[in-house]
Design a protein around this motif. Structure first.
Motif, PDB file in Angstrom:
ATOM      1  N   SER A 354       0.848  -1.185   0.000  1.00 54.73           N
ATOM      2  CA  SER A 354       0.000   0.000   0.000  1.00 54.73           C
ATOM      3  C   SER A 354       0.881   1.230   0.000  1.00 54.73           C
ATOM      4  N   ARG A 355       0.296   2.351  -0.351  1.00 55.32           N
ATOM      5  CA  ARG A 355       1.058   3.576  -0.435  1.00 55.32           C
ATOM      6  C   ARG A 355       0.168   4.742  -0.041  1.00 55.32           C
ATOM      7  N   ALA A 356       0.737   5.795   0.523  1.00 54.07           N
ATOM      8  CA  ALA A 356      -0.040   6.950   0.979  1.00 54.07           C
ATOM      9  C   ALA A 356       0.882   8.143   1.112  1.00 54.07           C
ATOM     10  N   PRO A 357       0.332   9.352   0.956  1.00 51.84           N
ATOM     11  CA  PRO A 357       1.146  10.560   1.149  1.00 51.84           C
ATOM     12  C   PRO A 357       1.395  10.819   2.631  1.00 51.84           C
ATOM     13  N   ILE A 358       2.509  11.483   2.927  1.00 50.74           N
ATOM     14  CA  ILE A 358       2.817  11.947   4.275  1.00 50.74           C
ATOM     15  C   ILE A 358       2.487  13.434   4.313  1.00 50.74           C
ATOM     16  N   ARG A 359       1.653  13.848   5.269  1.00 52.26           N
ATOM     17  CA  ARG A 359       1.218  15.233   5.346  1.00 52.26           C
ATOM     18  C   ARG A 359       1.718  15.876   6.629  1.00 52.26           C
ATOM     19  N   ASP A 360       1.964  17.194   6.556  1.00 55.48           N
ATOM     20  CA  ASP A 360       2.361  17.920   7.755  1.00 55.48           C
ATOM     21  C   ASP A 360       1.120  18.417   8.478  1.00 55.48           C
ATOM     22  N   HIS A 361       1.321  19.258   9.510  1.00 53.00           N
ATOM     23  CA  HIS A 361       0.194  19.717  10.305  1.00 53.00           C
ATOM     24  C   HIS A 361      -0.746  20.606   9.511  1.00 53.00           C
ATOM     25  N   ARG A 362      -0.319  21.105   8.358  1.00 49.49           N
ATOM     26  CA  ARG A 362      -1.184  21.909   7.496  1.00 49.49           C
ATOM     27  C   ARG A 362      -1.820  21.078   6.381  1.00 49.49           C
ATOM     28  N   SER A 363      -1.699  19.758   6.489  1.00 51.24           N
ATOM     29  CA  SER A 363      -2.252  18.816   5.495  1.00 51.24           C
ATOM     30  C   SER A 363      -1.569  18.934   4.146  1.00 51.24           C
ATOM     31  N   GLU A 364      -0.407  19.523   4.096  1.00 51.24           N
ATOM     32  CA  GLU A 364       0.342  19.596   2.853  1.00 51.24           C
ATOM     33  C   GLU A 364       1.241  18.367   2.719  1.00 51.24           C
ATOM     34  N   VAL A 365       1.322  17.855   1.498  1.00 45.33           N
ATOM     35  CA  VAL A 365       2.117  16.654   1.248  1.00 45.33           C
ATOM     36  C   VAL A 365       3.598  16.998   1.343  1.00 45.33           C
ATOM     37  N   VAL A 366       4.300  16.280   2.213  1.00 50.99           N
ATOM     38  CA  VAL A 366       5.738  16.494   2.374  1.00 50.99           C
ATOM     39  C   VAL A 366       6.544  15.261   1.971  1.00 50.99           C
ATOM     40  N   GLY A 367       5.856  14.211   1.555  1.00 49.90           N
ATOM     41  CA  GLY A 367       6.551  12.996   1.140  1.00 49.90           C
ATOM     42  C   GLY A 367       5.558  11.865   0.965  1.00 49.90           C
ATOM     43  N   HIS A 368       6.068  10.675   0.773  1.00 48.80           N
ATOM     44  CA  HIS A 368       5.229   9.498   0.576  1.00 48.80           C
ATOM     45  C   HIS A 368       5.836   8.318   1.310  1.00 48.80           C
ATOM     46  N   VAL A 369       4.969   7.398   1.740  1.00 48.96           N
ATOM     47  CA  VAL A 369       5.423   6.169   2.374  1.00 48.96           C
ATOM     48  C   VAL A 369       4.862   4.997   1.578  1.00 48.96           C
ATOM     49  N   LEU A 370       5.702   4.018   1.306  1.00 53.33           N
ATOM     50  CA  LEU A 370       5.309   2.794   0.603  1.00 53.33           C
ATOM     51  C   LEU A 370       5.622   1.620   1.507  1.00 53.33           C
ATOM     52  N   VAL A 371       4.614   0.794   1.744  1.00 54.01           N
ATOM     53  CA  VAL A 371       4.770  -0.410   2.560  1.00 54.01           C
ATOM     54  C   VAL A 371       4.475  -1.600   1.656  1.00 54.01           C
ATOM     55  N   PHE A 372       5.426  -2.510   1.521  1.00 44.96           N
ATOM     56  CA  PHE A 372       5.238  -3.653   0.630  1.00 44.96           C
ATOM     57  C   PHE A 372       5.705  -4.929   1.316  1.00 44.96           C
ATOM     58  N   ARG A 373       5.116  -6.027   0.881  1.00 46.81           N
ATOM     59  CA  ARG A 373       5.357  -7.330   1.507  1.00 46.81           C
ATOM     60  C   ARG A 373       5.743  -8.342   0.440  1.00 46.81           C
ATOM     61  N   ASP A 374       6.700  -9.189   0.772  1.00 45.86           N
ATOM     62  CA  ASP A 374       7.105 -10.276  -0.113  1.00 45.86           C
ATOM     63  C   ASP A 374       6.096 -11.412   0.033  1.00 45.86           C
ATOM     64  N   VAL A 375       5.308 -11.665  -1.012  1.00 45.78           N
ATOM     65  CA  VAL A 375       4.275 -12.708  -0.979  1.00 45.78           C
ATOM     66  C   VAL A 375       4.656 -13.885  -1.864  1.00 45.78           C
ATOM     67  N   THR A 376       5.938 -13.983  -2.222  1.00 41.20           N
ATOM     68  CA  THR A 376       6.376 -15.058  -3.122  1.00 41.20           C
ATOM     69  C   THR A 376       6.081 -16.420  -2.518  1.00 41.20           C
ATOM     70  N   ARG A 377       6.496 -16.628  -1.268  1.00 44.43           N
ATOM     71  CA  ARG A 377       6.291 -17.925  -0.621  1.00 44.43           C
ATOM     72  C   ARG A 377       4.798 -18.195  -0.420  1.00 44.43           C
ATOM     73  N   GLN A 378       4.039 -17.158  -0.045  1.00 39.97           N
ATOM     74  CA  GLN A 378       2.610 -17.331   0.149  1.00 39.97           C
ATOM     75  C   GLN A 378       1.935 -17.787  -1.145  1.00 39.97           C
ATOM     76  N   LEU A 379       2.286 -17.157  -2.264  1.00 37.03           N
ATOM     77  CA  LEU A 379       1.692 -17.552  -3.548  1.00 37.03           C
ATOM     78  C   LEU A 379       2.105 -18.963  -3.933  1.00 37.03           C
ATOM     79  N   ARG A 380       3.385 -19.305  -3.628  1.00 41.33           N
ATOM     80  CA  ARG A 380       3.835 -20.658  -3.948  1.00 41.33           C
ATOM     81  C   ARG A 380       3.057 -21.691  -3.141  1.00 41.33           C
ATOM     82  N   LEU A 381       2.829 -21.394  -1.839  1.00 41.88           N
ATOM     83  CA  LEU A 381       2.079 -22.329  -1.001  1.00 41.88           C
ATOM     84  C   LEU A 381       0.641 -22.453  -1.491  1.00 41.88           C
ATOM     85  N   GLU A 382       0.038 -21.312  -1.872  1.00 40.16           N
ATOM     86  CA  GLU A 382      -1.328 -21.373  -2.393  1.00 40.16           C
ATOM     87  C   GLU A 382      -1.378 -22.199  -3.672  1.00 40.16           C
ATOM     88  N   ASP A 383      -0.375 -22.022  -4.529  1.00 40.18           N
ATOM     89  CA  ASP A 383      -0.327 -22.797  -5.764  1.00 40.18           C
ATOM     90  C   ASP A 383      -0.143 -24.279  -5.463  1.00 40.18           C
TER      91      ASP A 383
END
Length: 759
Positions: A354-383
């Motif tokens: 998932s991804r979302a903007p980082i905002r300061d106290h004035r709600s202005e965008v000062v950056g972005h944060v990206l959170v990602f997960r390795d699902v390779t093993r999970q997909l292999r197990l499901e397969d």
């Protein structure tokens, strides 16, 4: 003379009104009874920072936030009630608060009702705020000295205290009369007096602000202060002292919280990347470093696409649009699409996040944060789960086919056996029938492989010489191949306790694997030897005698990093491979209390080694050498297949037995009970293990034992891998006969069972 009438005043045209409205610095609007804007002037558009067409036809609820819209509608309602409204009110436009002076009045009436209203709006935000600022400034200036929380001292160049001010005199280190007119060095501790006097002189000499911090115990409580010194005259300076104890503690708390956050980011299982508004890397946590191959120090300031290299999962094409979405100003909730993450060293992983903007106290965008997960093993197990479910279904189908085919083979083999009895020994007819029996034996071998694939129970073992099985399995597996086979089998190879069908499948899998490793041809080397009890083994096995079988190829070999995975389910390096052959083989060998290992020196092919426990017994003589065994007695046969019942009747009659047949367990019980009541009990019963839709042998034998505890029950099944066949006595049976069977086998089993009863 008649006088002309007074001239009428000239009527104002709509164009003139629009020009007047356009020239007005105030916002002008007209609304209908639905509170929709019918007209807005240019000043109104400038206020809302939009074009006129975006306001026309819209209601207050579509223009303002909920609170402001409610206020506007209340004033509109009063105006439509024929009230001229003059008031100042505060509204929010595009997230910003404005103060307006408003005049609204009815504009047009029809049928006694007000149908339109007009309004004049002046934005007085700046004027009101300026007025308020001036008023506050005056108040602040008047209250500054009395409300200033800092202590203020006037100190001369020579260090003399010339004056002081404190909103709370109790905050002073001493009453003013005790230090005014005296030297700093006489009043303050040396560690505080020296920097104070130095700061006063530096401020006077340079004209710049001087500051330092110090600690001073007050009432037993250590406090932290900040001193700021600035020149106020040519010969004196002002020193403002502020208690920053709480600020200092807050700073320490924030530093500790920042460290805890850093530890948390390093310890969570997801990769976290933060960027600035230009897309430059600001932070990577530990997992993000591992997944991307970049360290925090190396990645800081680099463009996000250079570090987080995403590709389409199906095509492998770069996905710059995902990065563009990640840098968008709007927040994006929920996991994003799956993509391939290509690490710095070229390794690929399937990730989602998932991804979302980082905002300061004035709600202005000062950056972005990206959170990602390795699902390779999970997909292999499901397969793997999906493939396992498919294989289980296929296994059930294979087992059913093998069962039905074995029933057919039982009828064919039985009739061939009867035909051989009428053929003259050594005649062409006898030879043809003998070849037919051999073909049926090969067909039985195929059904055995189907049953093994269908994951039947424990192997049905018997003591056997494995040398011929090795040769036959290898020759059969290489039929039509451009690879040759070289054998080196010890002539005195010990016997082993094996399920011949399952072990044949193991040998075939290993030979086929060796053949596929040499697509251009080569030699498959098969060796077998005896390992005495004191031989050191490279695997964890109990100390005993073993037979060692090795199968080697001349292929490219298996890379060292993949060697430990060759027995994993679904792991294969072959484009058309299922990844099940070696897994199944290793499972079968373990069920035989043995081990299967692999070795592959670089560039020297692969060698699979099979260790099987040697049997303490010797194998029985080959069944084809035995004579047909006749007998006497009454036999009950239960089988759902009419063909099996018919051929069994003919075989048993030829052997000298009386026979009765039943299609399921319930009919068998009725016949068994009737025979007992008539005083003509059955000497033995042959029960088919599996009866689709009816009572099979497992349940039937328990019912018969309730009628006759000493019943001589023989279990028969086309599922030769069924666990009941491997341990039939534990389930109430005294003998086993596996389909397909012929005359000699049937006669021998009955003789053994009835001989046991006679003893």
């Amino acid at each position: 003379m008649t006088s002309s009438p007074d001239p009428k005043p000239e009527q104002v045209t709509w164009a003139q009104l629009r020009a007047l409205a356009a020239a007005s610095v105030d916002s002008i609007f007209i609304k209908d009874r639905q509170r929709r804007y019918l007209f807005v002037n240019e000043a109104m558009c400038r206020l809302f920072q939009c074009e006129a067409h975006t306001l026309l036809g819209r209601t207050p609820e579509e223009v303002f936030d909920r609170e402001s819209a409610r206020t506007v509608r209340e004033v509109d309602d009063r105006t439509f009630a024929r009230e001229t409204v003059r008031e100042t009110r505060e509204l929010t436009i595009e997230g910003e608060r404005h103060i307006f002076e408003t005049i609204q009045r009815p504009l047009e009436e029809a049928c006694g009702e007000v149908v339109t209203i007009c309004g004049f709006v002046s934005d007085v935000t700046a004027r009101v705020r300026t007025t308020e600022a001036l008023r506050r400034s005056e108040q602040e200036n008047r209250a500054l000295l009395t409300a200033l929380p800092d202590l203020m001292f006037q100190i001369g160049r020579d260090g003399t205290f010339l004056g002081c001010h404190a909103a709370d005199p109790r905050a002073l280190f001493a009453p003013p009369e005790l230090f005014l007119g005296r030297q700093v060095a006489d009043i303050l501790p040396p560690l505080l007096a020296a920097p104070t006097l130095q700061g006063v002189r530096a401020a006077l000499d340079t004209g710049t602000l001087q500051s330092f911090e110090y600690s001073l115990p007050l009432g037993g409580d250590p406090r932290r202060f900040e001193a700021r010194i600035v020149a106020c005259r040519s010969d004196s300076a002002l020193c403002l002292v502020r208690d920053i104890t709480e600020q200092h503690r807050t700073t320490e708390t924030l530093a500790a919280e920042k460290e805890r956050l850093a530890v948390t980011l390093r310890s969570i299982g997801e990769g976290v990347v933060t960027t600035d508004t230009a897309g430059g890397i600001v932070l990577l946590n530990r997992v993000a470093e591992e997944l991307t191959g970049w360290t925090q120090a190396e990645a800081t300031g680099r463009p996000l696409p250079e570090v987080l290299r995403l590709r389409d999962e199906a095509s492998g094409a770069p996905l710059p649009e995902l990065l563009a979405e990640a840098l968008a100003s709007r927040p994006l909730g929920g996991p994003g699409p799956r993509a391939l993450l290509v690490a710095r060293d070229g390794r690929e992983r399937v990730v989602t996040g998932s991804r979302a903007p980082i905002r300061d106290h004035r709600s202005e965008v000062v950056g972005h944060v990206l959170v990602f997960r390795d699902v390779t093993r999970q997909l292999r197990l499901e397969d793997e789960v999906r493939r396992t479910q498919k294989l289980e279904s296929l296994g059930l189908l294979a087992g059913g086919i093998a069962h039905d085919f074995n029933n057919l083979l039982t009828g064919i083999l039985g009739h061939v056996s009867l035909a051989r009895l009428r053929a003259e020994q050594g005649s062409p007819q006898d030879e043809w029938l003998l070849e037919a029996e051999k073909a049926i034996a090969r067909a039985r071998h195929l059904t055995q492989q189907l049953l093994t694939f269908s994951k039947g129970g424990a192997p049905v073992r018997k003591t056997a010489r494995i040398d011929e099985l090795i040769r036959d399995s290898a020759a059969f597996s290489l039929r039509g191949s451009n690879a040759s086979c070289e054998f080196a089998i010890a002539p005195d190879l010990w016997a082993v306790d094996i399920d011949e069908g399952q072990m044949s499948q193991v040998l075939s899998n290993l030979v086929v694997n060796a053949d596929q490793a040499m697509p251009e041809g080569g030699t498959v080397r098969v060796r077998a030897r005896n390992l005495p009890r004191d031989t050191a083994l490279p695997v964890d096995l109990p100390g005993r005698r073993y037979v060692e079988i090795t199968i080697s190829d001349e292929g490219k070999g298996i890379p060292e990093e993949l060697l430990h995975r060759v027995f994993d389910p679904y792991f294969t390096t072959k484009p058309q491979g299922s990844g099940l052959g070696l897994t199944t083989s290793e499972s079968i060998v373990r069920k035989h209390d043995g081990r299967l290992t692999v070795d592959s020196p670089p560039g020297q092919g692969a060698t699979f080694t099979l260790y099987l426990p040697a049997s303490p017994s010797e194998p029985l003589p080959a069944p084809h050498d035995e004579a047909v065994t006749s007998g006497r007695g009454r036999i009950l046969v239960m089988d759902d297949e009419a063909l099996v019942r018919d051929v069994c009747r003919q075989l048993l009659c030829h052997l000298g037995y009386e026979i009765a047949t039943a299609v399921d367990g319930e009919e068998a019980q009725r016949l068994f009970l009737a025979a007992q009541e008539a005083g003509q009990p059955f000497d033995a019963v042959i029960l088919d293990l599996t009866v689709p839709g009816g009572q099979g042998g497992r349940e039937c034998v328990q019912r018969l034992r309730a009628l006759e505890p000493d019943v001589r029950a023989i279990v028969s099944s086309g599922y030769s891998n069924d666990a009941i066949l491997a341990d039939h006595q534990a389930h109430g049976f005294v003998g086993v006969i596996v389909k397909p069977y012929e005359l000699r086998t049937l006669g021998r089993v009955l003789q053994e069972v009835l001989a046991e009863r006679a003893r």
